[in-house]
Design a protein around this motif. Sequence first.
Motif, PDB file in Angstrom:
ATOM      1  N   ILE A 102      48.614  33.066  53.871  1.00  0.00           N
ATOM      2  CA  ILE A 102      48.244  32.758  52.786  1.00  0.00           C
ATOM      3  C   ILE A 102      49.162  33.213  51.417  1.00  0.00           C
ATOM      4  N   ARG A 103      49.282  32.868  50.832  1.00  0.00           N
ATOM      5  CA  ARG A 103      50.716  33.523  49.710  1.00  0.00           C
ATOM      6  C   ARG A 103      49.500  34.244  48.227  1.00  0.00           C
ATOM      7  N   PRO A 104      49.818  35.447  47.790  1.00  0.00           N
ATOM      8  CA  PRO A 104      48.906  35.922  46.480  1.00  0.00           C
ATOM      9  C   PRO A 104      49.248  35.240  45.769  1.00  0.00           C
ATOM     10  N   VAL A 105      47.710  35.295  45.354  1.00  0.00           N
ATOM     11  CA  VAL A 105      47.861  34.266  44.198  1.00  0.00           C
ATOM     12  C   VAL A 105      48.705  34.439  42.862  1.00  0.00           C
ATOM     13  N   ARG A 106      49.371  35.630  42.975  1.00  0.00           N
ATOM     14  CA  ARG A 106      49.708  37.009  41.528  1.00  0.00           C
ATOM     15  C   ARG A 106      50.473  37.364  42.375  1.00  0.00           C
ATOM     16  N   MET A 107      52.451  37.558  42.124  1.00  0.00           N
ATOM     17  CA  MET A 107      53.017  38.315  42.261  1.00  0.00           C
ATOM     18  C   MET A 107      54.029  39.356  41.404  1.00  0.00           C
ATOM     19  N   GLU A 108      52.758  40.025  41.226  1.00  0.00           N
ATOM     20  CA  GLU A 108      53.593  40.876  39.887  1.00  0.00           C
ATOM     21  C   GLU A 108      55.074  41.497  39.859  1.00  0.00           C
ATOM     22  N   PHE A 109      55.562  40.892  38.463  1.00  0.00           N
ATOM     23  CA  PHE A 109      56.861  41.502  38.288  1.00  0.00           C
ATOM     24  C   PHE A 109      57.718  41.219  39.927  1.00  0.00           C
ATOM     25  N   LYS A 110      57.586  40.121  39.932  1.00  0.00           N
ATOM     26  CA  LYS A 110      58.164  39.288  41.533  1.00  0.00           C
ATOM     27  C   LYS A 110      57.832  40.310  42.776  1.00  0.00           C
ATOM     28  N   THR A 111      57.314  41.166  42.407  1.00  0.00           N
ATOM     29  CA  THR A 111      57.106  42.573  43.450  1.00  0.00           C
ATOM     30  C   THR A 111      55.412  42.959  44.246  1.00  0.00           C
ATOM     31  N   PHE A 112      55.054  43.048  43.647  1.00  0.00           N
ATOM     32  CA  PHE A 112      53.247  43.247  43.399  1.00  0.00           C
ATOM     33  C   PHE A 112      52.530  42.639  44.369  1.00  0.00           C
ATOM     34  N   SER A 113      52.125  41.750  45.519  1.00  0.00           N
ATOM     35  CA  SER A 113      51.150  41.017  45.942  1.00  0.00           C
ATOM     36  C   SER A 113      49.530  41.491  45.532  1.00  0.00           C
ATOM     37  N   CYS A 114      49.534  40.623  45.157  1.00  0.00           N
ATOM     38  CA  CYS A 114      47.751  40.414  43.994  1.00  0.00           C
ATOM     39  C   CYS A 114      46.898  39.244  45.139  1.00  0.00           C
ATOM     40  N   PHE A 115      46.227  40.013  46.051  1.00  0.00           N
ATOM     41  CA  PHE A 115      45.443  38.643  46.284  1.00  0.00           C
ATOM     42  C   PHE A 115      44.108  38.770  45.668  1.00  0.00           C
ATOM     43  N   ASP A 116      44.192  38.501  44.447  1.00  0.00           N
ATOM     44  CA  ASP A 116      42.673  38.866  42.996  1.00  0.00           C
ATOM     45  C   ASP A 116      41.456  37.196  43.753  1.00  0.00           C
ATOM     46  N   ASN A 117      42.058  36.489  45.195  1.00  0.00           N
ATOM     47  CA  ASN A 117      40.855  35.570  45.295  1.00  0.00           C
ATOM     48  C   ASN A 117      40.401  35.980  46.415  1.00  0.00           C
ATOM     49  N   PHE A 118      40.855  37.437  46.694  1.00  0.00           N
ATOM     50  CA  PHE A 118      40.142  37.450  47.947  1.00  0.00           C
ATOM     51  C   PHE A 118      39.463  39.162  47.844  1.00  0.00           C
ATOM     52  N   VAL A 119      40.207  40.107  47.047  1.00  0.00           N
ATOM     53  CA  VAL A 119      40.008  41.575  47.334  1.00  0.00           C
ATOM     54  C   VAL A 119      40.422  42.011  45.207  1.00  0.00           C
ATOM     55  N   ARG A 120      39.771  42.104  44.683  1.00  0.00           N
ATOM     56  CA  ARG A 120      40.186  42.479  42.898  1.00  0.00           C
ATOM     57  C   ARG A 120      41.243  43.174  42.940  1.00  0.00           C
ATOM     58  N   GLY A 121      41.865  43.397  41.954  1.00  0.00           N
ATOM     59  CA  GLY A 121      42.632  44.800  41.905  1.00  0.00           C
ATOM     60  C   GLY A 121      43.850  45.088  40.423  1.00  0.00           C
ATOM     61  N   ASN A 122      44.245  45.880  40.414  1.00  0.00           N
ATOM     62  CA  ASN A 122      45.282  46.053  39.532  1.00  0.00           C
ATOM     63  C   ASN A 122      46.324  45.234  39.126  1.00  0.00           C
ATOM     64  N   ASN A 123      47.177  45.968  37.558  1.00  0.00           N
ATOM     65  CA  ASN A 123      48.341  44.477  38.185  1.00  0.00           C
ATOM     66  C   ASN A 123      49.308  45.247  39.100  1.00  0.00           C
ATOM     67  N   ALA A 124      49.029  46.242  39.680  1.00  0.00           N
ATOM     68  CA  ALA A 124      50.109  46.345  40.932  1.00  0.00           C
ATOM     69  C   ALA A 124      49.010  46.443  41.542  1.00  0.00           C
ATOM     70  N   GLY A 125      48.105  45.384  42.215  1.00  0.00           N
ATOM     71  CA  GLY A 125      47.026  45.045  43.657  1.00  0.00           C
ATOM     72  C   GLY A 125      46.812  45.677  43.365  1.00  0.00           C
ATOM     73  N   VAL A 126      46.599  47.396  43.293  1.00  0.00           N
ATOM     74  CA  VAL A 126      45.830  48.294  43.868  1.00  0.00           C
ATOM     75  C   VAL A 126      44.702  47.516  43.934  1.00  0.00           C
ATOM     76  N   PRO A 127      43.486  47.924  45.326  1.00  0.00           N
ATOM     77  CA  PRO A 127      42.411  46.853  45.586  1.00  0.00           C
ATOM     78  C   PRO A 127      41.097  47.864  45.373  1.00  0.00           C
ATOM     79  N   ASP A 128      40.361  47.391  43.847  1.00  0.00           N
ATOM     80  CA  ASP A 128      39.203  47.985  43.743  1.00  0.00           C
ATOM     81  C   ASP A 128      37.516  47.111  44.813  1.00  0.00           C
ATOM     82  N   HIS A 129      37.763  47.824  46.142  1.00  0.00           N
ATOM     83  CA  HIS A 129      36.972  46.897  46.681  1.00  0.00           C
ATOM     84  C   HIS A 129      35.160  46.707  46.530  1.00  0.00           C
ATOM     85  N   THR A 130      34.740  45.877  46.500  1.00  0.00           N
ATOM     86  CA  THR A 130      32.787  45.363  46.271  1.00  0.00           C
ATOM     87  C   THR A 130      32.487  44.622  47.280  1.00  0.00           C
TER      88      THR A 130
END
Length: 526
Positions: A102-130
Amino acid sequence: MLGGSSGERLCTPSTSAGPFRIFSVAGFQNRANDIVYCPPIVRQQSQHVEESKAIIYFGGDVQDFPESMETNRDSRGYMKYNLENSAILLREAFPHSHIIVIRPVRMEFKTFSCFDNFVRGNNAGVPDHTPMNHALQHLEKLLQNLSQRLISIPENEILDQAAQAAAAAAAVAAAAAAAALTLSNATVNSESSSSSSTAGDNSQEMDIDILQVQENVTVDADGAVIFPIVSAGTTETGAPLNNVDGVGNVNNGNNKDAAVNSHQESNNQQQQQQQQQSTAKIASTTTTTPVTNNVEHCNNSNDCSASQATLSTQQQQQQQLRSTPTTTTSDNNPLWWRENLNLDKSKLVLIGFSKGCVVLNQFIYEFHYLKTLTPDDSSMCRLLSRITDMYWLDGGHGGQKNTWITSRSLLETLTRMGMNIHVHLTPYQVQDDRRPWIRKEEKLFTEMLRRLNAPITRHLHYDNQPANLMTHFEVLQAFCQHVHSLNQQQQQLQQHGANNEPATVATNNGAGSNSNNLMDASEEAK
């Protein structure tokens, strides 16, 4: 839309085993993800949907499609572990299973994997678990819609892609054989004309050209020829290619032997075919690239004899593959993996690598929510019951907490679910003094699960090597080798058990490791 793979992808030439790119697979509500899919390469004896297994993989930072990684200076050095190569690694470790990356929905700066569809996070993909972000519902919908999309692809389009891959493999094999013959002839000619300086210069020039042709040839362990990732400069096994102009040719003069030109033409034919694959999409609304494009390429060449021979081989192989019976009742059906395909009803194995572990951590939050607050949700309970294993591979992210789950209540719920838990680590994450919280949290995670009698295993790889980012990525290969070794041990035990003989099982810790690389947490604490 349904997406096929680009020319940069790796493929098993002799089968229709992918990997395939399926774009914008719909999930929960308005969420969607791109997916790399590989079908099983070994057929299960049981045909029941419930007996099939799906490997769900969430990758880390940097990991993306190869053409995207190639354009990023920092990602380029880790091309070996792009998402498609990772799918191939997993396919070798789990040959009976469906592989779903499963590819991340975002790749910030073509580097940081952001799985926003699964877990909320900031622009670097650091999670905010709920407690609830509907990550499990999203996964279930992805599996349902992926199954429908795969079934809807016309058979002839998948078989045409397999035929093109087989034809490309044949072209590479022909180039390899011709290059080996010419290399032998060039060596003889070089020895016979060593007294002439002019002849010696031409022989040396020829050797350079031949070596470039040979570098485009890779053969896997089964003897099958594998065509390389051209733009990435890597083969399926990850070995670097030192191509001069990206296609394996060197234009350094006109004093070429006729045979060398023929090999170059065959090699160019291979590259032309890979470019055709890059425009082909495996979709119900599209058609595959016709073979006539190869004829146009030949007409634009100076010497078409080799290209015409290759084209004839391609046409024959495509015709042969199309004529293969594909009825669902036939054991020879190359698309047997689509029979009764229902991935959300399969047994599930969840794997997170590096940043991808944040998705597994979010799943733990939602396990607890579903088990304690909504225990009557029968559909979700059925999904949870199908998860048999969870793998954390060197988990980490850019934040300074919550790399590992340390809440006792959450881990108690995880333990009660009875799934197998596996932890694979490298010094890059757990021995970095600049990030001591990762080591502390992982220790709490592992020790608490052990005290709760959870079925957990822990392995530390590359303990005797310096901690660096490359060994961090190589945990993927070490993990797959570990799984392969366990499969071999199980087969040996079954064979010896059938013969009522004692089994002697050898331990294989994988390449780049020694007997101290796989360390149990209890032994480490002594």
